[in-house]
Write an enzyme that holds these catalytic residues in place. Structure first.
Site, PDB file in Angstrom:
ATOM      1  N   ARG A   1       0.830  -1.206   0.000  1.00 24.47           N
ATOM      2  CA  ARG A   1       0.000   0.000   0.000  1.00 24.47           C
ATOM      3  C   ARG A   1       0.865   1.256   0.000  1.00 24.47           C
ATOM      4  NH1 ARG A   1      -1.072  -2.558   4.876  1.00 24.47           N
ATOM      5  NH2 ARG A   1       0.144  -1.796   6.632  1.00 24.47           N
TER       6      ARG A   1
ATOM      7  N   ASP B   1      10.481  -7.585   8.407  1.00 24.63           N
ATOM      8  CA  ASP B   1      10.183  -6.609   7.371  1.00 24.63           C
ATOM      9  C   ASP B   1       9.916  -5.228   7.962  1.00 24.63           C
ATOM     10  OD1 ASP B   1       7.822  -8.343   8.123  1.00 24.63           O
ATOM     11  OD2 ASP B   1       6.751  -6.647   7.250  1.00 24.63           O
TER      12      ASP B   1
END
Length: 471
Positions: free
Chosen positions: A88, A243
């Site tokens: 996103r 991450d």
């Protein structure tokens, strides 16, 4: 105008996909971080204009932008996911500030990308306001962090558990390269791209590093300092997946983050952390775990033999000592001790033990050492008084103790209930509470009468016990 020099986009295909932001219906500026804009060499007035807001919303691309979505993998709550990536977020490109520092300019909530995994690629207003406030507070306190340049509403809604107003955050970072970026190529056995990525990171962040082992050591050192800074603020990241660990050492991704009110070492806020993996007191251990994954990625570049494994292990095992030294410096400063001695650790730990026994407010207790009100945070103040005798004896001959404490202990933090109130008001189109809180958090050591309420702990009916990713 914005001038780009996009070094990451010059890497070969496979590190990213070229992806344009998806335009929105009616972008409106909520906040523009003018000091940061000036730091980057941007024309803040132009950014606030309709043309600039169009760029901040993803409706227009400035000259020189090369929008991409970055590829990465990651261990999420200990389980490996071989492909994640920017689902996103779209990286517009990199800018070089007037002082020569290089920064990523990323739009978070800019629409779907090839990594969206059937998501809509959008963000709703709440997480955008939260990240803006918390990341700018962290920057004001001196914790390495991504920054918030702007927040805009989109004039559109997103569907989560309900219908919510959409928004886009413009995020600024030294880079968005993560441990998970290295894992993406290591899992595929792609040594060539691993080497290219390591070379890129060294050139960008650690130009004096001599190779993969030196890179690992620098990242370990940066993370030790960053995590110690979190701990000294009572900050809980909430989702320390690989991450979400930046190789630059910056704090990144503020989804379910929170700050402790009452002190509990095992405190968890994140609704998705059912087992307490990322509790406050587990954050240093998780940092070691994440760094071990990073080391595994670099071993092929270090010789890929037993000697390389031993060297990588040694470097990762240097984290606890580095972290403990940073921790001692941070917490000793909170007590007014600028040059701590090993025995000061016991003094700090005795106070933390007292605080845990009564769940004394973390921020108010340490701020109270500055103004003499710390004992008010204890139901049994005589226990604090007994501890304070030894503390006062320790700092009696330190003429700068008061100044050291004042610089180490914020008067206010982004209290969870205050952020929730800001988000609730924002959903109704009222951004006054957001701007007022933002101004107070940018000056965390200053006292002003209009900011007194922000220093208060929540009332029982205001306590926030769970936070959510919500994006």
């Amino acid at each position: 105008m914005i001038h780009f020099d996009n070094s990451y986009a010059r890497l070969p295909e496979g590190f990213f996909t070229r992806t344009r932001p998806t335009p929105v219906r009616d972008p409106q500026l909520v906040a523009l971080n003018r000091p940061l804009a000036e730091r980057l060499g941007f024309d803040a007035d132009w950014l606030a204009s309709p043309e600039g807001v169009a760029v901040l919303a993803g409706n227009a691309l400035p000259e020189g932008a090369e929008p991409i979505a970055q590829a990465y993998a990651g261990h999420q709550f200990g389980g490996f996911v071989p492909q994640l990536g920017d689902g996103r977020a779209v990286l517009l490109g990199e800018v070089v500030a007037p002082d020569g520092a290089r920064f990523d300019i990323q739009l978070k909530g800019a629409g779907p990308t090839p990594f969206s995994r059937r998501g809509d690629g959008r963000a709703w207003l709440g997480p955008v306001l939260r990240e803006y406030l918390v990341s700018e507070f962290m920057a004001a306190f001196g914790i390495p962090t991504t920054r918030a340049l702007a927040a805009v509403t989109t004039g559109e809604t997103v569907i989560r558990e309900t219908v919510l107003p959409g928004a886009v955050l413009t995020r600024v970072a030294a880079s968005h390269i993560r441990v998970g970026t290295f894992e993406f190529y290591a899992a595929r056995g792609d040594r060539q791209r691993l080497q290219l990525l390591a070379d890129h990171v060294i050139a960008r962040h650690y130009p004096d590093a001599s190779g993969a082992a030196d890179l690992l050591q620098r990242v370990v050192e940066r993370q030790a300092a960053t995590i110690a800074g979190w701990m000294a603020l009572g900050f809980i990241h909430g989702v320390m997946n690989t991450d979400n660990m930046s190789v630059s050492g910056e704090t990144i991704d503020y989804g379910p983050c929170a700050f402790m009110d009452g002190y509990r070492p095992d405190k968890v806020f994140s609704s998705i952390d059912a087992q307490g993996r990322y509790a406050w007191n587990e954050q240093p251990n998780i940092a070691v775990w994440n760094l071990a994954q990073f080391a595994s990625c670099l071993v092929p570049l270090m010789g890929n033999d037993d000697a390389a494994v031993a060297e990588a292990t040694r470097i990762v095992h240097s984290f606890p000592g580095l972290y403990q030294a940073e921790w001692l410096n941070r917490f000793a400063a909170k007590l007014g001790i600028a040059a701590p001695q090993p025995q000061d650790r016991a003094l700090i730990e005795r106070l933390l033990t007292l605080m845990a026994a009564e769940e004394a407010d973390f921020t108010r207790t340490f701020a109270g050492l500055v103004d003499g009100r710390a004992r008010d945070e204890f139901r049994a103040p005589e226990r604090f008084d007994a501890w304070a005798e030894g503390w006062q004896a320790r700092i009696r001959d330190l003429p700068d103790a008061a100044q050291v404490m004042a610089r180490a202990n914020p008067r206010r933090i982004p209290r969870n209930h205050r952020i929730e109130a800001v988000i609730a008001a924002g959903r109704e189109g009222d951004y006054g509470p957001f701007h007022a809180l933002d101004a107070a958090l940018r000056a965390p050591f200053q006292d002003r009468p209009e900011w007194d309420g922000y220093a208060l702990a929540p009332q029982p009916d205001e306590i926030v016990r769970r936070t959510f990713c919500g994006t």
